[in-house]
Write a protein that holds these residues in place. Structure first.
Motif, PDB file in Angstrom:
ATOM      1  N   GLU B  88     -42.158  21.420   1.905  1.00 36.75           N
ATOM      2  CA  GLU B  88     -42.765  20.657   2.990  1.00 36.75           C
ATOM      3  C   GLU B  88     -41.835  19.525   3.436  1.00 36.75           C
ATOM      4  O   GLU B  88     -41.574  19.340   4.623  1.00 36.75           O
ATOM      5  CB  GLU B  88     -44.106  20.086   2.515  1.00 36.75           C
ATOM      6  CG  GLU B  88     -44.962  19.535   3.628  1.00 36.75           C
ATOM      7  CD  GLU B  88     -46.318  19.071   3.104  1.00 36.75           C
ATOM      8  OE1 GLU B  88     -47.047  18.438   3.860  1.00 36.75           O
ATOM      9  OE2 GLU B  88     -46.629  19.324   1.908  1.00 36.75           O
ATOM     10  N   LEU B  89     -41.315  18.789   2.460  1.00 40.58           N
ATOM     11  CA  LEU B  89     -40.413  17.684   2.784  1.00 40.58           C
ATOM     12  C   LEU B  89     -39.179  18.173   3.528  1.00 40.58           C
ATOM     13  O   LEU B  89     -38.791  17.620   4.552  1.00 40.58           O
ATOM     14  CB  LEU B  89     -39.985  16.972   1.495  1.00 40.58           C
ATOM     15  CG  LEU B  89     -41.049  16.180   0.740  1.00 40.58           C
ATOM     16  CD1 LEU B  89     -40.458  15.618  -0.545  1.00 40.58           C
ATOM     17  CD2 LEU B  89     -41.595  15.060   1.599  1.00 40.58           C
ATOM     18  N   CYS B  90     -38.576  19.231   3.005  1.00 38.44           N
ATOM     19  CA  CYS B  90     -37.337  19.713   3.601  1.00 38.44           C
ATOM     20  C   CYS B  90     -37.557  20.231   5.016  1.00 38.44           C
ATOM     21  O   CYS B  90     -36.741  19.970   5.913  1.00 38.44           O
ATOM     22  CB  CYS B  90     -36.716  20.797   2.734  1.00 38.44           C
ATOM     23  SG  CYS B  90     -36.036  20.168   1.193  1.00 38.44           S
ATOM     24  N   LEU B  92     -39.915  19.379   7.096  1.00 36.56           N
ATOM     25  CA  LEU B  92     -40.174  18.228   7.967  1.00 36.56           C
ATOM     26  C   LEU B  92     -38.864  17.617   8.452  1.00 36.56           C
ATOM     27  O   LEU B  92     -38.658  17.410   9.652  1.00 36.56           O
ATOM     28  CB  LEU B  92     -40.977  17.156   7.212  1.00 36.56           C
ATOM     29  CG  LEU B  92     -42.498  17.241   7.240  1.00 36.56           C
ATOM     30  CD1 LEU B  92     -43.096  16.221   6.286  1.00 36.56           C
ATOM     31  CD2 LEU B  92     -43.021  17.000   8.651  1.00 36.56           C
ATOM     32  N   VAL B  93     -37.985  17.335   7.521  1.00 35.02           N
ATOM     33  CA  VAL B  93     -36.716  16.696   7.876  1.00 35.02           C
ATOM     34  C   VAL B  93     -35.854  17.620   8.727  1.00 35.02           C
ATOM     35  O   VAL B  93     -35.269  17.202   9.728  1.00 35.02           O
ATOM     36  CB  VAL B  93     -35.955  16.267   6.602  1.00 35.02           C
ATOM     37  CG1 VAL B  93     -34.547  15.803   6.951  1.00 35.02           C
ATOM     38  CG2 VAL B  93     -36.710  15.158   5.895  1.00 35.02           C
ATOM     39  N   ARG B  94     -35.821  18.897   8.361  1.00 34.50           N
ATOM     40  CA  ARG B  94     -34.973  19.834   9.097  1.00 34.50           C
ATOM     41  C   ARG B  94     -35.443  19.942  10.547  1.00 34.50           C
ATOM     42  O   ARG B  94     -34.638  19.931  11.476  1.00 34.50           O
ATOM     43  CB  ARG B  94     -35.009  21.190   8.413  1.00 34.50           C
ATOM     44  CG  ARG B  94     -33.802  22.046   8.716  1.00 34.50           C
ATOM     45  CD  ARG B  94     -33.922  23.379   8.013  1.00 34.50           C
ATOM     46  NE  ARG B  94     -35.242  23.946   8.237  1.00 34.50           N
ATOM     47  CZ  ARG B  94     -35.935  24.638   7.339  1.00 34.50           C
ATOM     48  NH1 ARG B  94     -35.438  24.835   6.141  1.00 34.50           N
ATOM     49  NH2 ARG B  94     -37.121  25.123   7.628  1.00 34.50           N
TER      50      ARG B  94
END
Lengths: 114, 114
Positions: B88-90, B92-94
DNA sequence: CAGTTTAATTACTCTATTGTTATTAAACAT
DNA sequence: ATGTTTAATAACAATAGAGTAATTAAACTG
């Protein structure tokens, strides 16, 4: 056969750089102090108890990365959070850490027979 | 008066440490290779073109941080992603970086008159 | 204009981390 | 038992990053 496409290394590099912005307690503190408002350097220096040079350096890093905006007014410089995703990322991680600590406490209680 | 409660520095420290796990391209590559499956060290070494010692070191860091699980089988060690929040974090950032690059391209086109 | 305030920059030290090479340990095969 | 494979660890060099002190620059103030 892997159904997941391999991510180009430039993308990995950029994602890593974004996360590294958030990997410093001082920057997280500045972001937390900024919140939804804009604040000038001096205010942030007083709130953080570190040197003005250090605050300016961290603000510049985040400004260059595009997560802060900068506005000059007289001799002051006002910064504001541009990228609201920051809050989402931080609260995701914070909540996860909280539940992990709770689970550790639970496990600790179990192995010690309540 | 600030409506936002100030975050304790220990919490900032822990959140920063979590983000620092994701601030290395090699670790992001390992996480991407792992995906939903488990993989042994040897497979990851072959896929990453770095030394076995380096892969083992990064896996240990993520295992100690609780985002990977480890299973021994014979002379092999199998690792798996425990914490799905990573994805989820990755993403979002991508996605955020992608839209930022698109906006830059758009702005570039505007200032150059199409 | 001289003096003050605010922020940015430079030069520097110190610490942390990455990646490599070499070694050790453990499980398996012959 | 010997040799092989796999992973973990230790020691080291190279690099990056944080924080500090001192300086510079710019905008006000009197």
């Amino acid at each position: 056969m892997n159904s997941v496409k391999s991510v180009p290394s430039e993308v990995l590099q950029q994602v890593a750089e974004y996360f590294s912005l958030l990997s410093e307690p001082m920057r997280l503190r500045l972001l937390n102090l900024l919140g939804d408002d804009e604040k000038c350097v001096q205010e942030l220096v007083e709130a953080t108890q570190t040197s003005q040079a250090n605050v300016s350096k961290h603000l510049k890093i985040m400004w260059q990365a595009g997560i802060l905006t900068r506005r000059s007014a007289g001799t002051s410089a006002y910064y504001r959070i541009e990228d609201d995703m920051i809050f989402e990322l931080c609260s995701l991680v914070r909540d996860r850490l909280a539940t992990r600590i709770e689970q550790q406490a639970l496990h600790f209680r179990v192995v010690n027979g309540k």
